[in-house]
Design a protein around this motif. Structure first.
Motif, PDB file in Angstrom:
ATOM      1  N   GLU A 124      30.303  42.412  35.053  1.00  0.00           N
ATOM      2  CA  GLU A 124      30.564  42.122  36.458  1.00  0.00           C
ATOM      3  C   GLU A 124      32.004  41.675  36.705  1.00  0.00           C
ATOM      4  O   GLU A 124      32.348  41.294  37.820  1.00  0.00           O
ATOM      5  CB  GLU A 124      29.603  41.035  36.946  1.00  0.00           C
ATOM      6  N   VAL A 125      32.828  41.718  35.673  1.00  0.00           N
ATOM      7  CA  VAL A 125      34.231  41.324  35.852  1.00  0.00           C
ATOM      8  C   VAL A 125      34.896  42.267  36.833  1.00  0.00           C
ATOM      9  O   VAL A 125      34.797  43.489  36.717  1.00  0.00           O
ATOM     10  CB  VAL A 125      34.980  41.348  34.509  1.00  0.00           C
ATOM     11  N   GLU A 126      35.559  41.693  37.810  1.00  0.00           N
ATOM     12  CA  GLU A 126      36.270  42.494  38.800  1.00  0.00           C
ATOM     13  C   GLU A 126      37.691  42.755  38.319  1.00  0.00           C
ATOM     14  O   GLU A 126      38.424  41.827  37.965  1.00  0.00           O
ATOM     15  CB  GLU A 126      36.300  41.771  40.148  1.00  0.00           C
ATOM     16  N   LEU A 127      38.073  44.025  38.280  1.00  0.00           N
ATOM     17  CA  LEU A 127      39.421  44.400  37.888  1.00  0.00           C
ATOM     18  C   LEU A 127      40.232  44.797  39.108  1.00  0.00           C
ATOM     19  O   LEU A 127      39.714  45.417  40.036  1.00  0.00           O
ATOM     20  CB  LEU A 127      39.383  45.581  36.918  1.00  0.00           C
ATOM     21  N   SER A 164      37.663  35.746  37.058  1.00  0.00           N
ATOM     22  CA  SER A 164      37.246  36.409  35.823  1.00  0.00           C
ATOM     23  C   SER A 164      37.301  35.425  34.654  1.00  0.00           C
ATOM     24  O   SER A 164      37.862  34.341  34.762  1.00  0.00           O
ATOM     25  CB  SER A 164      38.138  37.612  35.547  1.00  0.00           C
ATOM     26  N   PHE A 179      42.594  41.413  35.356  1.00  0.00           N
ATOM     27  CA  PHE A 179      41.494  40.532  35.768  1.00  0.00           C
ATOM     28  C   PHE A 179      41.765  39.957  37.159  1.00  0.00           C
ATOM     29  O   PHE A 179      42.840  39.423  37.435  1.00  0.00           O
ATOM     30  CB  PHE A 179      41.327  39.384  34.783  1.00  0.00           C
ATOM     31  N   ILE A 207      30.241  39.994  31.601  1.00  0.00           N
ATOM     32  CA  ILE A 207      31.399  40.863  31.411  1.00  0.00           C
ATOM     33  C   ILE A 207      31.277  42.155  32.197  1.00  0.00           C
ATOM     34  O   ILE A 207      32.260  42.733  32.649  1.00  0.00           O
ATOM     35  CB  ILE A 207      31.622  41.145  29.902  1.00  0.00           C
ATOM     36  N   ARG A 240      47.613  35.273  35.220  1.00  0.00           N
ATOM     37  CA  ARG A 240      47.030  35.646  33.942  1.00  0.00           C
ATOM     38  C   ARG A 240      48.027  35.458  32.812  1.00  0.00           C
ATOM     39  O   ARG A 240      49.191  35.853  32.945  1.00  0.00           O
ATOM     40  CB  ARG A 240      46.585  37.122  33.933  1.00  0.00           C
TER      41      ARG A 240
END
Length: 236
Positions: A6-9, A222, A218, A4, A137
């Motif tokens: 490392e989740v790219e936003l 992700s 996200f 989590i 999403r």
């Protein structure tokens, strides 16, 4: 699945399109407002043409219990924008307290129609647009009251069951469409001071919208198929 941390936003939603149901007040309005601020073209669903939606959003007539409304809105988004990147299934109803014996059948029918059938029908029509590009999403605004591991006592059966079913819809969407780049997640916003939550709730509308908006940002790759509260995974 990435950690989590490392989740790219996505820093900006410029050029992207979002549909938020129940966007004329409460959490839905705040989510729509923030997505507009992030640069998205936001279609804000409302059951009445008289209701205001956040400045900068495109108000659309959308009662999620009416498939004709759903179809017309999604077709309109396709014609006007040619894409859909984010769907936030926020519209919901809830009356609380009674057990299943005392809860009126009319309330059971209404709650399941809005909270479960509605998002299912919206997804039926919106998924073809969402999977045109990798990274679509779906954010389903659920509740810890629908988590199987959180006791399921204290009344409010229709509301609880509807949110359990909504989590099931999230799991289905993840299983069916993750290989086509769709990220579907559920989120519990907490007990929020809205018309439904009441003035005694312990969280502001701004706090309740924080995680749904975060999930809406996200980037492709992700996590999906998860249940979240305050940006942390929780049990279903």
């Amino acid at each position: 699945m990435p950690d989590i941390d490392e989740v790219e936003l996505l820093e900006s939603l410029d050029g992207q399109v979002a549909l938020v149901t129940g966007a004329n007040r409460g959490i839905g309005a705040e989510i729509a407002r923030r997505l507009v601020d992030l640069g998205a073209t936001v279609y804000a669903g409302s059951r009445s043409r008289e209701n205001e939606t956040p400045e900068g959003s495109e108000r659309v007539l959308l009662d999620v219990t009416q498939e004709g409304d759903v179809e017309a809105v999604v077709d309109g988004i396709h014609e006007e924008a040619g894409r859909l990147d984010v769907l936030v299934n926020n519209a919901g109803v809830g009356e609380f307290g009674e057990d299943i014996v005392a809860e009126p059948t009319s309330r059971i029918d209404r709650t399941l129609a809005v909270n479960l059938r509605g998002p299912t029908i919206v997804c039926k029509h919106a998924v073809p647009l969402l999977i045109q590009r990798e990274g679509g999403r779906v954010v389903n605004v659920s509740s810890g009251m629908g988590a199987l591991g959180e006791g399921m006592s204290g009344g409010s059966p229709a509301y609880r069951i509807s949110k359990t079913g909504l989590n099931g819809l999230t799991a289905y969407l993840h299983g069916e469409y993750r290989d086509r780049g769709l990220m579907a997640n559920s989120v519990c916003p907490g007990w929020v001071r809205t018309g439904m939550g009441g003035e005694g709730a312990n969280r502001s509308v701004e706090a309740g919208a924080e995680t749904p908006v975060w999930l809406s940002r996200f980037a492709p790759g992700s996590p999906g198929g998860e249940f979240w509260r305050e940006k942390e995974r929780i049990d279903w």
